[in-house]
Scaffold this motif. Structure first.
Motif, PDB file in Angstrom:
ATOM      1  N   THR A  90       0.860  -1.173   0.000  1.00 58.64           N
ATOM      2  CA  THR A  90       0.000   0.000   0.000  1.00 58.64           C
ATOM      3  C   THR A  90       0.899   1.227   0.000  1.00 58.64           C
ATOM      4  O   THR A  90       1.996   1.209   0.573  1.00 58.64           O
ATOM      5  CB  THR A  90      -0.924   0.030   1.233  1.00 58.64           C
ATOM      6  OG1 THR A  90      -0.135  -0.050   2.423  1.00 58.64           O
ATOM      7  CG2 THR A  90      -1.911  -1.126   1.201  1.00 58.64           C
ATOM      8  N   GLY A  91       0.426   2.299  -0.656  1.00 55.24           N
ATOM      9  CA  GLY A  91       1.309   3.451  -0.769  1.00 55.24           C
ATOM     10  C   GLY A  91       2.558   3.080  -1.539  1.00 55.24           C
ATOM     11  O   GLY A  91       2.490   2.496  -2.617  1.00 55.24           O
ATOM     12  N   LYS A  92       3.722   3.362  -0.961  1.00 51.85           N
ATOM     13  CA  LYS A  92       4.989   3.177  -1.665  1.00 51.85           C
ATOM     14  C   LYS A  92       5.847   2.067  -1.052  1.00 51.85           C
ATOM     15  O   LYS A  92       5.741   1.754   0.131  1.00 51.85           O
ATOM     16  CB  LYS A  92       5.792   4.481  -1.630  1.00 51.85           C
ATOM     17  CG  LYS A  92       5.138   5.627  -2.372  1.00 51.85           C
ATOM     18  CD  LYS A  92       5.224   5.482  -3.877  1.00 51.85           C
ATOM     19  CE  LYS A  92       6.624   5.785  -4.380  1.00 51.85           C
ATOM     20  NZ  LYS A  92       6.669   5.922  -5.847  1.00 51.85           N
ATOM     21  N   VAL A  93       6.703   1.501  -1.901  1.00 49.48           N
ATOM     22  CA  VAL A  93       7.791   0.617  -1.483  1.00 49.48           C
ATOM     23  C   VAL A  93       9.087   1.366  -1.746  1.00 49.48           C
ATOM     24  O   VAL A  93       9.301   1.885  -2.847  1.00 49.48           O
ATOM     25  CB  VAL A  93       7.785  -0.708  -2.269  1.00 49.48           C
ATOM     26  CG1 VAL A  93       9.000  -1.556  -1.895  1.00 49.48           C
ATOM     27  CG2 VAL A  93       6.491  -1.471  -2.033  1.00 49.48           C
ATOM     28  N   VAL A  94       9.940   1.448  -0.733  1.00 42.53           N
ATOM     29  CA  VAL A  94      11.199   2.193  -0.849  1.00 42.53           C
ATOM     30  C   VAL A  94      12.364   1.260  -0.540  1.00 42.53           C
ATOM     31  O   VAL A  94      12.317   0.478   0.409  1.00 42.53           O
ATOM     32  CB  VAL A  94      11.219   3.403   0.102  1.00 42.53           C
ATOM     33  CG1 VAL A  94      12.598   4.077   0.108  1.00 42.53           C
ATOM     34  CG2 VAL A  94      10.148   4.422  -0.309  1.00 42.53           C
ATOM     35  N   ILE A  95      13.394   1.357  -1.369  1.00 41.43           N
ATOM     36  CA  ILE A  95      14.626   0.601  -1.155  1.00 41.43           C
ATOM     37  C   ILE A  95      15.656   1.522  -0.523  1.00 41.43           C
ATOM     38  O   ILE A  95      16.001   2.567  -1.077  1.00 41.43           O
ATOM     39  CB  ILE A  95      15.170   0.037  -2.490  1.00 41.43           C
ATOM     40  CG1 ILE A  95      14.099  -0.801  -3.195  1.00 41.43           C
ATOM     41  CG2 ILE A  95      16.435  -0.779  -2.240  1.00 41.43           C
ATOM     42  CD1 ILE A  95      13.546  -1.950  -2.391  1.00 41.43           C
ATOM     43  N   ARG A  96      16.132   1.131   0.648  1.00 46.19           N
ATOM     44  CA  ARG A  96      17.174   1.908   1.326  1.00 46.19           C
ATOM     45  C   ARG A  96      18.529   1.383   0.848  1.00 46.19           C
ATOM     46  O   ARG A  96      18.778   0.180   0.864  1.00 46.19           O
ATOM     47  CB  ARG A  96      17.060   1.785   2.840  1.00 46.19           C
ATOM     48  CG  ARG A  96      17.963   2.764   3.590  1.00 46.19           C
ATOM     49  CD  ARG A  96      17.946   2.497   5.081  1.00 46.19           C
ATOM     50  NE  ARG A  96      16.656   2.776   5.676  1.00 46.19           N
ATOM     51  CZ  ARG A  96      16.259   3.994   6.070  1.00 46.19           C
ATOM     52  NH1 ARG A  96      17.054   5.028   5.869  1.00 46.19           N
ATOM     53  NH2 ARG A  96      15.084   4.164   6.646  1.00 46.19           N
ATOM     54  N   ILE A  97      19.375   2.289   0.426  1.00 40.81           N
ATOM     55  CA  ILE A  97      20.647   1.883  -0.178  1.00 40.81           C
ATOM     56  C   ILE A  97      21.790   2.273   0.756  1.00 40.81           C
ATOM     57  O   ILE A  97      21.986   3.452   1.054  1.00 40.81           O
ATOM     58  CB  ILE A  97      20.815   2.534  -1.572  1.00 40.81           C
ATOM     59  CG1 ILE A  97      19.664   2.065  -2.472  1.00 40.81           C
ATOM     60  CG2 ILE A  97      22.169   2.194  -2.181  1.00 40.81           C
ATOM     61  CD1 ILE A  97      19.614   2.707  -3.824  1.00 40.81           C
ATOM     62  N   PRO A  98      22.551   1.265   1.239  1.00 36.60           N
ATOM     63  CA  PRO A  98      23.620   1.552   2.198  1.00 36.60           C
ATOM     64  C   PRO A  98      24.816   2.193   1.520  1.00 36.60           C
ATOM     65  O   PRO A  98      24.961   2.183   0.294  1.00 36.60           O
ATOM     66  CB  PRO A  98      23.973   0.156   2.717  1.00 36.60           C
ATOM     67  CG  PRO A  98      23.648  -0.765   1.586  1.00 36.60           C
ATOM     68  CD  PRO A  98      22.450  -0.159   0.903  1.00 36.60           C
ATOM     69  N   ASP A  99      25.688   2.761   2.348  1.00 39.93           N
ATOM     70  CA  ASP A  99      26.940   3.347   1.835  1.00 39.93           C
ATOM     71  C   ASP A  99      27.806   2.239   1.230  1.00 39.93           C
ATOM     72  O   ASP A  99      27.744   1.091   1.656  1.00 39.93           O
ATOM     73  CB  ASP A  99      27.716   4.047   2.950  1.00 39.93           C
ATOM     74  CG  ASP A  99      26.945   5.275   3.460  1.00 39.93           C
ATOM     75  OD1 ASP A  99      26.150   5.816   2.698  1.00 39.93           O
ATOM     76  OD2 ASP A  99      27.167   5.628   4.617  1.00 39.93           O
TER      77      ASP A  99
END
Length: 326
Positions: free
Chosen positions: A317-326
């Motif tokens: 629902t809404g958005k899916v976000v991918i967190r990208i590490p350093d």
């Protein structure tokens, strides 16, 4: 800073499965910035790009990911207003599922204080699409009735939120009680379960629709058209059902109904000021606490394919976000 090697999720050859690869990024050129990416928002258009059916699918090979948030690490000639260290969101159209990317500075906006990378990566396309559609295209006014199809999805949920912010009575249509509850929390006044209800009958019982926001297409478009009031405006946003509706012009004539297409990214090429003004309004609303992105899943980079599958199977629902590490 010189050329760098980054991990990226790439689409190449004839495969519709992206593959993690190493990519060399040069220094940014004229009017470009290089961004160390902290988060990338996924969109239904990413799925269309994989099978080559999106209107702006890049030539292969390319890196998936249409919108990102991160920190500028270098700026090319003509992009010095984005100094290294500036926090930005970028609608790049591609290149987002990577540790860093090079983007046109014209497609970037500086982030307000207090807006984190996940919220920023979920913001531009969904809110921008709905605001330009409802404000610039449909000219929605307070007191009108807005019917939102696909109301718990990435763009649909923002249409509920923005429609309510603009003073409309909002009817939200989605499948299942859980998704409808998300739409209610975003401000919907009335709820219709698309899986079990007669959409046309229920909307007509509520007095009909002045504006229809449709990212779904197919049978739901047909039902919504039949529930329109005279002089209604139907916004075609996308076709998540997989079926592009065929419109009988005589139906439009009888009710004086208008069908309005909306491709948000297209404004960048012929009227970029529309997007600039819209994003300024939206970021102001965000800073005032009047809108907040709904992100159902935040996943690490190595689970990006899982994120795409959540969109494909409509589990998000809404958005899916991918967190990208350093």
């Amino acid at each position: 800073m010189s050329q760098m090697q980054v991990r990226a999720l790439r689409v190449s050859g004839d495969s519709d499965m992206p593959v993690e690869s190493d990519v060399a990024l040069p220094l940014p050129g004229e009017g470009q910035i290089r961004v160390r990416i902290e988060a990338c928002g996924l969109n239904f258009a990413d799925l269309l790009m994989l099978n080559g059916t999106y209107q702006d699918t890049p030539e292969r090979p390319f890196t998936l990911g249409m919108e990102v948030a991160g920190i500028v690490d270098s700026a090319g000639p003509g992009a010095g207003h984005f100094a290294p260290g500036t926090r930005v969101a970028v609608f790049g159209g591609q290149g987002g599922l990577a540790e860093a990317g090079i983007f046109d500075a014209a497609r970037a906006v500086a982030l307000p204080d207090g807006m984190d990378a996940v919220a920023a990566a979920a913001f531009q396309i969904a809110y921008g699409t709905s605001h330009v559609a409802l404000d610039h295209r449909a000219r929605l006014v307070p007191g009108e009735t807005l019917l939102v199809l696909g109301a718990a999805g990435g763009v649909g949920l923002t249409a509920v939120e923005i429609g309510k912010r603009m003073g409309a009575r909002v009817i939200a249509c989605a499948r299942g009680a859980d998704k409808l509850e998300v739409a209610r929390a975003a401000g919907a006044d009335h709820l219709i379960d698309a899986g079990t209800a007669d959409i046309r009958a229920e909307v007509k019982a509520l007095g009909g629709a002045d504006v229809v926001y449709d990212p779904v297409g197919g049978e739901q478009f047909t039902a919504a058209l039949r529930a329109c009031r005279p002089e209604a405006r139907i916004l075609t946003i996308g076709f998540a059902s997989g079926e592009v509706p065929q419109i009988k012009a005589n139906h439009l004539l009888v009710k004086n109904v208008s069908v309005l297409g909306l491709y948000w990214g297209g404004y960048l090429s012929f009227r970029p000021e529309v997007i600039t003004r819209s994003l300024a309004t939206l970021l102001g609303w965000y800073a005032a606490g009047e809108i907040r992105p709904h992100v159902s899943h935040v996943l690490p980079f190595d689970r990006a394919k899982e994120g795409l599958e959540l969109l494909r199977t409509r589990q998000a629902t809404g958005k899916v976000v991918i967190r990208i590490p350093d």
